[in-house]
Design a protein around this motif. Sequence first.
Motif, short mmCIF file in Angstrom:
data_model
loop_
_atom_site.label_atom_id
_atom_site.label_comp_id
_atom_site.label_asym_id
_atom_site.label_seq_id
_atom_site.Cartn_x
_atom_site.Cartn_y
_atom_site.Cartn_z
N LEU A 194 1.33 -1.36 0.11
CA LEU A 194 -0.18 -0.09 0.26
C LEU A 194 0.84 1.30 -0.21
CD1 LEU A 194 -3.07 -1.27 2.82
CD2 LEU A 194 -3.01 -1.26 0.14
N ARG B 49 -2.44 3.19 6.42
CA ARG B 49 -2.94 2.80 5.52
C ARG B 49 -3.70 1.31 5.40
NH1 ARG B 49 1.53 4.82 2.21
NH2 ARG B 49 2.86 4.52 4.23
N VAL C 84 -1.88 3.38 -1.64
CA VAL C 84 -3.33 4.71 -1.66
C VAL C 84 -2.54 5.72 -1.20
CG1 VAL C 84 -4.11 4.54 1.14
CG2 VAL C 84 -3.61 2.71 0.34
N CYS D 221 2.00 -1.71 4.90
CA CYS D 221 2.21 -0.33 3.89
C CYS D 221 3.81 0.16 4.98
CB CYS D 221 0.95 0.76 4.59
SG CYS D 221 0.99 1.19 6.48
N ALA E 185 -6.62 1.46 -4.42
CA ALA E 185 -5.83 0.96 -4.02
C ALA E 185 -6.71 0.00 -2.82
CB ALA E 185 -5.44 1.72 -2.53
N TYR E 186 -8.29 0.17 -2.29
CA TYR E 186 -9.03 -0.69 -1.06
C TYR E 186 -9.42 -2.03 -2.01
CZ TYR E 186 -6.58 1.81 2.15
OH TYR E 186 -5.98 2.01 3.11
#
Length: 264
Positions: free
Chosen positions: A62, A164, A86, A158, A138-139
Motif C-alpha cells: 500500500l 493505511r 493508497v 504499508c 487501492a482498497y
Amino acid sequence: MSNSQVVESTTVANLRDLGGISLPGGGRVRPGTAFRSGQLHRLDLRADHAVSALGIRTVVDLRTAFERASRPDRVPAGANLLVADVMADTSGAGAANRLGAAMADPAKANRTLGGGRARQALEKDYRSFVTSASARAAYKQLLTALARPEGGPVLFHCTAGKDRTGWGASLILLLLGADEPTVRAEYLAVGPAVRAAFAAQVATFTGAGGDPEIADAVIGVHPSYLAAAIGTMTEMWGDVESYARAGLGLKDETVDALRTRLTA
C-alpha cells in the motif's frame, strides 16, 4: 471480542493474522487467510521460519513509489506482488509521510506541528483514505485480492502497518459484519508494536527537544483517526455496504466471495 493474532516474526515488524477476530452470530475471521504488517524490506524466509510457515501467496503493498524505491519489498518466492498505492493522489493524502520527515527537524516540527496540528493532519489523511481516487482504487484492489481463493494467504502492508494498513483491516472487518468496538479494538491493538519499532526515532526526536505530543501523533494509533475515516464513509455513503459498491466499485459477487473466504 478478540484481537488479531501476533505472529512472532524476526524480520517483519507488526505482523498479525486477522484470523480469530469475533464476528456476529458466533463466527470468526478465518485464520491463515489475511495478514497485516509493516514493510517487508528485511524479510528473510531462510532465517524467519514463522513467516515462511504462513505460505503467503499474495502481497499487497500500500506504500508510495518513494517508499517502495527506498525500501523494496522482499517477497516470498512464488508470491504475487500487487502495488496498491493508497496515497498516489498526493493532493488528498500524504500527511503521515510529511510528518515523519518533519521529525528530523525537532525545532521546525515544534513550530509547525504543535498545538494539535499533527493530529489534525493525520485525521485529514484518514478522511482521504476513504475519499481519494487512488485510495479507493487501492482498497478495491486489496479486497478483490482477498476475495480470490486462488490467491492463497494474503499479506497487506504499508510502512509501519498502522495507518493505511489499519484502515484496510478496518474495512475488511466492517464488511465481514464486525461491530465498531471490535474494529476499534483491532485498530488500536497494533499500538505497542509500532511504538517499539519506532522507539529509537522517537527518543532521538524528543531528546533533541521535539514535542512528545507530536511524536505520539505521528507514531501512535488514536481513536480519532479511525473515527475520521468511519465518519467520512458514513457521511458520504451511508454505510460500508454502500461504500464497497458505490465508493469502491466492488461487485456483489466479490463481496460475497470475500465473506465466504474470510469467515469461519
